[in-house]
Design an enzyme around this catalytic site. Structure first.
Site, PDB file in Angstrom:
ATOM      1  CD  GLU A  93       8.625 -11.976  -8.848  1.00  0.00           C
ATOM      2  OE1 GLU A  93      10.407 -11.651  -8.290  1.00  0.00           O
ATOM      3  OE2 GLU A  93       8.186 -11.200  -8.255  1.00  0.00           O
TER       4      GLU A  93
ATOM      5  CG  HIS B 275      16.369 -39.091  -5.506  1.00  0.00           C
ATOM      6  ND1 HIS B 275      16.634 -40.732  -4.871  1.00  0.00           N
ATOM      7  CD2 HIS B 275      17.782 -38.475  -5.739  1.00  0.00           C
ATOM      8  CE1 HIS B 275      17.931 -40.466  -5.726  1.00  0.00           C
ATOM      9  NE2 HIS B 275      18.441 -39.245  -5.513  1.00  0.00           N
TER      10      HIS B 275
ATOM     11  CD1 TRP C 253      -0.306  -6.269  -3.213  1.00  0.00           C
ATOM     12  CD2 TRP C 253      -0.937  -6.914  -1.207  1.00  0.00           C
ATOM     13  NE1 TRP C 253      -0.465  -7.758  -3.694  1.00  0.00           N
ATOM     14  CE2 TRP C 253      -0.718  -8.004  -2.535  1.00  0.00           C
ATOM     15  CE3 TRP C 253      -0.861  -7.123  -0.252  1.00  0.00           C
ATOM     16  CZ2 TRP C 253      -0.336  -9.455  -1.551  1.00  0.00           C
ATOM     17  CZ3 TRP C 253      -1.677  -8.052   0.828  1.00  0.00           C
ATOM     18  CH2 TRP C 253      -0.858  -9.769  -0.156  1.00  0.00           C
TER      19      TRP C 253
ATOM     20  NE  ARG D 162       5.505   1.391   0.687  1.00  0.00           N
ATOM     21  CZ  ARG D 162       5.649   1.175   0.907  1.00  0.00           C
ATOM     22  NH1 ARG D 162       7.087   1.556   0.723  1.00  0.00           N
ATOM     23  NH2 ARG D 162       5.269   0.210   2.462  1.00  0.00           N
TER      24      ARG D 162
ATOM     25  CB  CYS E  14      -1.347  -0.086   1.303  1.00  0.00           C
ATOM     26  SG  CYS E  14      -2.017  -1.332   1.474  1.00  0.00           S
TER      27      CYS E  14
ATOM     28  CE  LYS F  10      11.283  -3.716  -5.103  1.00  0.00           C
ATOM     29  NZ  LYS F  10      11.934  -4.935  -5.470  1.00  0.00           N
TER      30      LYS F  10
ATOM     31  CD  GLU G 210      16.690 -14.151  -7.259  1.00  0.00           C
ATOM     32  OE1 GLU G 210      16.463 -14.461  -5.873  1.00  0.00           O
ATOM     33  OE2 GLU G 210      16.081 -12.991  -7.608  1.00  0.00           O
TER      34      GLU G 210
ATOM     35  CG  ASN H  31       0.982   0.267   4.369  1.00  0.00           C
ATOM     36  OD1 ASN H  31       1.014  -0.636   4.074  1.00  0.00           O
ATOM     37  ND2 ASN H  31       2.793   0.618   4.225  1.00  0.00           N
ATOM     38  N   GLY H  32      -1.336  -1.211   6.448  1.00  0.00           N
ATOM     39  CA  GLY H  32      -1.314  -2.826   7.712  1.00  0.00           C
ATOM     40  C   GLY H  32      -2.600  -3.473   7.403  1.00  0.00           C
TER      41      GLY H  32
ATOM     42  CE  LYS I 279      13.596 -12.030  -9.133  1.00  0.00           C
ATOM     43  NZ  LYS I 279      14.153 -11.389  -7.864  1.00  0.00           N
TER      44      LYS I 279
HETATM   45  C1  F6R Z   1      11.144 -11.315  -5.441  1.00  0.00           C
HETATM   46  C2  F6R Z   1      11.408 -10.068  -4.538  1.00  0.00           C
HETATM   47  C3  F6R Z   1      10.660 -10.243  -3.193  1.00  0.00           C
HETATM   48  C4  F6R Z   1      11.560  -9.975  -2.105  1.00  0.00           C
HETATM   49  C5  F6R Z   1      10.577  -9.776  -0.622  1.00  0.00           C
HETATM   50  C6  F6R Z   1      11.495  -9.647  -0.063  1.00  0.00           C
HETATM   51  O1  F6R Z   1      11.774 -10.869  -6.883  1.00  0.00           O
HETATM   52  O2  F6R Z   1      11.447  -8.650  -5.038  1.00  0.00           O
HETATM   53  O3  F6R Z   1      10.914 -12.463  -3.036  1.00  0.00           O
HETATM   54  O4  F6R Z   1      12.811 -10.122  -2.496  1.00  0.00           O
HETATM   55  O5  F6R Z   1       9.227  -9.738  -0.601  1.00  0.00           O
HETATM   56  O6  F6R Z   1      12.037  -8.241   0.465  1.00  0.00           O
HETATM   57  P1  F6R Z   1      12.444  -7.507   1.141  1.00  0.00           P
HETATM   58  O7  F6R Z   1      13.950  -7.435   0.226  1.00  0.00           O
HETATM   59  O8  F6R Z   1      12.022  -6.211   0.333  1.00  0.00           O
HETATM   60  O9  F6R Z   1      12.983  -7.895   2.363  1.00  0.00           O
END
Ligand code: F6R
Length: 606
Positions: A486, A502, A75, A27, A2, A601, A479, A99-100, A483
């Site tokens: 998502e 396995h 969000w 966000r 948010c 984010k 990783e 936000n929360g 990527k």
């Molecule tokens: C994936 C991604 C998320 C963040 C995760 C932790 O591309 O961005 O998996 O890495 O939400 O976020 P932070 O680093 O802000 O704690």
């Protein structure tokens, strides 16, 4: 999660809010809304959908002149995505954004309903507005103090009271709020990217303190109304850093910013070829004492920990466990005074990582955090901080933050090895030189864009795929997989290459491609056997290798060759290749790379 913005001053508040929301859209982008002061009272306009949708609606529906207002991009947590559930919410004389999550909202709602007060939305936020309105006694500070006792959970609120036009009241618990003042007015937001146009000097609103914004002043008070003076911080990057700068997407821009981010993160910490944390205020004592290391984080940040574990264990032979923060906190973990907890977080606000940190502190651990956002909660609450200097990361998918997290954790491993006297100066210097060389290697890999764009078309029809690797390449596979998932919505799994047979190899068909990483010489032959196993079951293969290895043409459809890198540092290069694969696979499917569905984010809820 948010985005929040509040402004009061001399400027057109609608413009400030809408522009701020555009900046904060990463966000959360389910819906957006603004509320502003007019001669006829507070007016609210809110819509489901993106900020652009709200922007058009505001242009159509309002000619009001206003210099004070609040705005929110959502969000969704409680209550679906709809106009009515969007923020701001109003109850009586109170209009607010949040936000929360208010954890006790059902209990509070039941209490309100006994008084005949019913919400019109399905949100916890409307209940918060109703509670605050119910407690309102004509004095905003007293009212907020009482509300702070009653509301449980995480919150960052910006509140307007009808009786106090031109004033915005803010309080937070957990969720971030930063504020600053400029000649044109006072501004508060959930993220510094929305402030930077107005000021580079800001403060983080301390938890359970109240900020009162008026056009020429921000007053910070404790809950009894005593004035306080929060510590001022300064943003070192420019507004351009928070814009796309000619790239189609922030993600692509941020992939390209990696050499600079690495330079800014590594070089200030290298003195005479040795790792040096003096300016970070971290002494070797932190490392000499510990006999157990835990790395905690979420998603990509946790994956950086998987790579870091390898380097730390190799150098100092102290056991390192890498924990998913949301699991760690409920697992009754073994932590004592000899434990060093390293938390990794780009935002520094991830609720689960913050909770893991608090738990470990309670149990007596020493804590070091690797964080990108200055003054964030995790940074402030850790005993020590190593800031990554990536600049703002706007794309939801983390890219540059990951590689600089790797850089910090490698530097930490080197410094630990010095502190624990398990390495000679010459060996450390060699490692530091390899780390610095990753900057030019990443620069070279950035030029693979056209090649990878073409290769990524191989995934156009894929619905499932596997990333496979061994050792560091397995950590990288995790990783690569997140990527791709998502942003391209292709289902994928990361698998330790030797583990496939396995059970999971039954899923391999000619419709299930594999992205195989084979950058580690000591397991190269084994890895190639595993690639052959999937190949002979029909899988299309993209193979990523270090320079200097020639593979049988029949083994893969495409080989992507890194510049010659020391195996231990290959993750820096392979990460960029995997970022490109995810990016081009998503672009090829016509998806909005920066705003993938359901995500946002900075995950400030549990
Ligand atoms: C994936 C991604 C998320 C963040 C995760 C932790 O591309 O961005 O998996 O890495 O939400 O976020 P932070 O680093 O802000 O704690």
């Amino acid at each position: 999660m948010c985005g929040i913005i509040g402004f009061t001053g001399k400027l057109d508040a609608k413009e400030v809010l809408l522009e701020g929301l555009k900046t904060l859209e990463y966000r959360g982008y389910d819906s957006a809304g603004i509320a502003f002061v007019t001669d006829g009272g507070i007016k609210t306009i809110k819509r489901k959908g993106k900020v652009d949708n709200l922007y058009n609606t505001v242009k159509e529906e309002s000619n009001d002149v206003t210099t004070c207002g609040i705005g929110h991009t959502r969000w969704a947590t409680h209550g679906g995505v709809s106009d009515i559930n969007s923020h701001p919410h109003t109850a009586g004389k109170v209009t607010l954004i949040h936000n929360g999550i208010i954890e006790n909202y059902q209990e509070l709602q039941a209490e309100l309903e006994t008084k005949g007060k019913k919400p019109i939305s399905q949100t916890d936020t409307e209940i918060a507005a109703m509670v605050i309105n119910d407690l309102y006694d004509g004095n905003p500070i007293n009212t907020i103090k009482k509300a702070d006792e009653v509301l449980h959970g995480a919150y960052g609120f910006c509140i307007m009271f009808e009786d106090f036009p031109g004033e915005i009241y803010c309080i937070r618990n957990g969720s971030p709020l930063v504020a600053g003042i400029c000649d044109d007015g006072a501004v508060i937001a959930s993220d510094v990217v929305a402030l930077i146009k107005y000021t580079k000097d800001y403060f983080v609103l301390p938890e359970h303190q109240i900020a009162k914004l008026t056009p020429d002043k921000i007053t910070v008070m404790d809950l009894d109304g005593n004035e306080l003076c929060p510590e001022m911080l300064h943003v070192s990057w420019d507004i351009a850093a928070a814009r796309k700068g000619g790239y189609d997407y922030f993600m692509l821009k941020e992939i390209h910013e990696q050499p600079e981010a690495l330079r800014n993160t590594i070089l200030p910490r290298v003195k005479n070829g040795m790792p040096d944390f003096t300016t970070d205020g971290i002494s070797d004592d932190l490392f000499t004492d510990c006999n157990r290391i835990i790395i905690a984080g979420c998603g990509t940040a946790m994956h950086a920990g998987l790579v870091g574990k390898n380097m730390i264990e190799k150098l100092i032979r102290v056991p390192v466990s890498v924990e998913i923060a949301s699991e760690f906190r409920y697992a009754d973990p073994i932590v004592d005074e000899k434990t060093l907890l390293i938390t990794i977080s780009q935002s520094g606000e991830t609720a689960d990582t913050l909770a893991a940190l608090r738990l470990a502190k309670e149990k007596g651990a020493k804590t070091l955090s690797i964080v990108n956002v200055k003054g964030s909660s995790i940074a402030r609450e850790s005993d020590y901080v190593l800031y990554t200097h990536a600049g703002p990361e706007i794309a939801v998918a983390s890219t540059k933050a990951y590689t600089v997290q790797l850089a910090c954790i490698y530097l930490t491993a080197f410094r630990m090895a010095i502190a624990k006297k398990c390495i000679s100066d010459a060996e450390v210097k060699e490692l530091v030189a390899c780390l610095m060389k990753t900057i030019e290697d990443v620069e070279k890999i950035l030029k693979y864009d056209k090649q990878i764009e073409t290769i990524a078309h191989m995934l156009d029809k894929a619905e499932d795929l596997f990333f496979i690797g061994r050792g560091l390449d397995y950590a990288l596979s995790c990783e690569g997989s997140i990527k791709l998932k998502e942003i391209s919505y292709i289902h994928s799994e990361a698998y330790a290459a030797g583990e496939l047979k396995h059970g999971t190899i039954s899923l391999i068909t000619d419709n299930v491609p594999c992205i195989a990483l084979a950058t580690q010489e000591h397991v190269y032959a084994k890895m190639i056997s595993n690639v052959q196993e999937v190949r002979s079951r029909g899988a299309g293969v993209i193979l990523i290798t270090n320079a200097g290895v020639t593979v049988d043409a029949a083994l893969c459809d495409h080989q992507i060759i890194l510049p010659k890198m020391d195996d231990r540092f290959a993750p820096f290069g392979a990460a960029v290749v995997l970022q490109y694969i995810a990016y081009y696979a998503a672009v090829s499917r016509g998806l909005n790379v920066d705003q993938p569905r359901n995500l946002a984010k900075s995950v400030t809820v549990e």
